[in-house]
Scaffold this active site. Sequence first.
Site, PDB file in Angstrom:
ATOM      1  N   GLY A 209       0.778  -1.290   0.009  1.00  0.00           N
ATOM      2  CA  GLY A 209      -0.129   0.010   0.025  1.00  0.00           C
ATOM      3  C   GLY A 209       1.067   1.486   0.117  1.00  0.00           C
ATOM      4  N   GLU A 234      -3.946  -3.763   5.890  1.00  0.00           N
ATOM      5  CA  GLU A 234      -4.947  -3.091   5.177  1.00  0.00           C
ATOM      6  C   GLU A 234      -4.884  -3.111   3.643  1.00  0.00           C
ATOM      7  OE1 GLU A 234      -2.203   0.165   4.402  1.00  0.00           O
ATOM      8  OE2 GLU A 234      -2.849  -1.103   6.484  1.00  0.00           O
ATOM      9  N   ASP A 235      -3.366  -3.077   3.168  1.00  0.00           N
ATOM     10  CA  ASP A 235      -3.412  -2.944   1.636  1.00  0.00           C
ATOM     11  C   ASP A 235      -3.814  -4.398   1.005  1.00  0.00           C
ATOM     12  OD1 ASP A 235      -1.442  -4.236   3.005  1.00  0.00           O
ATOM     13  OD2 ASP A 235       0.275  -3.127   2.081  1.00  0.00           O
ATOM     14  N   TYR A 236      -3.274  -5.369   1.584  1.00  0.00           N
ATOM     15  CA  TYR A 236      -3.837  -6.687   1.170  1.00  0.00           C
ATOM     16  C   TYR A 236      -5.524  -6.939   0.881  1.00  0.00           C
ATOM     17  CZ  TYR A 236      -4.537 -11.860   0.814  1.00  0.00           C
ATOM     18  OH  TYR A 236      -4.847 -13.191   0.666  1.00  0.00           O
ATOM     19  N   ALA A 239      -6.994  -4.668  -1.538  1.00  0.00           N
ATOM     20  CA  ALA A 239      -6.936  -5.114  -2.950  1.00  0.00           C
ATOM     21  C   ALA A 239      -7.642  -6.275  -3.063  1.00  0.00           C
ATOM     22  CB  ALA A 239      -5.453  -5.343  -3.347  1.00  0.00           C
TER      23      ALA A 239
END
Length: 526
Positions: A209, A234-236, A239
Amino acid sequence: MGYEIVIFILAILFFIYFVAIWSVHFISIIYGKYKFHKKPRNKVEGEKLPGVSIIKPLMGVDDNLKENLETFFVMDYPTYELLFCVQDVNDSAINVVKNLIEQYPSIDAKLFCGGKTVGINPKINNMEQGYQVAKYELMLISDAGIRMNDDTLYDMVTLMTDKVGLVHQMPFSCDRQGFSGALEKVYFGTSHCRMYLFINLIGVNCVTGMSCLMRKTVLDSIGGLQKFSNYIAEDYYLAQAFLDNKWVIQLSHQPAMQNAATYSISTWKKRMIRWCKLRLKLNFAAWLEPMQECFLLGLCSCWTVNVLFGWNSLVFFLFHVLAWLISDYTLLKITQNGKMPFNKLDYVLAWLYRESICYYLFLKAASNPTVRWREGKYRLKWGGTAEEIEDNSKPSIPRSQGTSSTLILSNKSINRIKKPISSHKRTSSYSVNTKNSPSLNSNSYNSDAENSVPLLAQISPSQSTSQTSLLNTSMNINRTNRAFHHQHHHSISNPMTLNPVFQNPESDHKPMSVLIDMNEQETKLN
């Protein structure tokens, strides 16, 4: 006889695994050559490019922060806004942003202070206020340490075709001095790059992220940033939400250039351990990571080829390591796309160190599920969720809660803040002189230090206690004279209307007082 058959079958299976890992090497080199640093064939006219809202979460200052942030003010892209978010109202990053906003008055830029607690993830809490007011369809989340090329945003936007919902950059690093700088570049350009390219090629979720462009309407429809606020990774999950909604994820042609001024071997090891802890809680396959590293894979392969072909184990191992070293250097050269900042001996030493210590880092990560990130300490749970662990050894950061007001600085209203002649205390309303107020610089700040109030917002005494608690906290923390020289004089930008509150004795023009509630996205007047 039965034992020998089992050994033979195991040797065959492991040899297949060995060939598969080496196939990843070759595929990543080919894909990297095809993907990285590719220029678009047809230039899109500026008026056809969509606007982009860029959210920059900041915390603290290093020697490269100004240089990194400035690259976002000089991008070759027609329409964008910069939304800087700072959690701590006393953060020295505020001064860096303020100076850049003054230096580039033509760029649509705003600063949000105080954050908004919507979950345990401190990055999302910091960005939430900027996210709520982002006005464009496309939104870029970019970490503070990222240095942007002037054409990177253009490249990412042109990849955002009708079926694409998210475009991300693969982490890399700028050229840095010393062994720690070489170590970081070698890691991100070899081991990390190899798996990042391959996993994205086969369509599996592998997104970091630190630099992601996404469709804001899609994110709004799935609950916004707040939906992912209870995940540290949170980025995983962000996405994955795009993938679950049938959107395609694209990898940018340009890597994300990390350029933090503070770097060391110790810092790098802590970061690798934290990332490994997160992966171990996201996917069972992460527990097999040591078996895809050079030395352990080579040792097991020695046994395999000896069983299957009767080859000399030592010779095979040395050949395996040398071939791995060369293929990694080839991939690093492709990612670098230019002259290396170190010689080949430095590369070999950094590569050997990384390949040797990775097993220790893995064991360290597997033995303890707690992580330290930013100013918090968290206990990771399976699936990526986490719970915050109270850490009384560190001071808490003043931040907004619920519907507390947001503090904003904009390039459209950087005016000097004067003390009114009033019986109110410092926590009450302050005036903003909007008539004949020159842009602030360091000299005017020093000369007016005793007559100016270092506030980032003006809150009327008529407002409720809950709305003014954040500002009161920040004022009480910095009552000393040092705070006046550490903070900066900002006025508040607001696209809505403003009301006069009292007469400025130095002017016939009526100054203004503002309280902004970002949850309702409206201006509450005194």
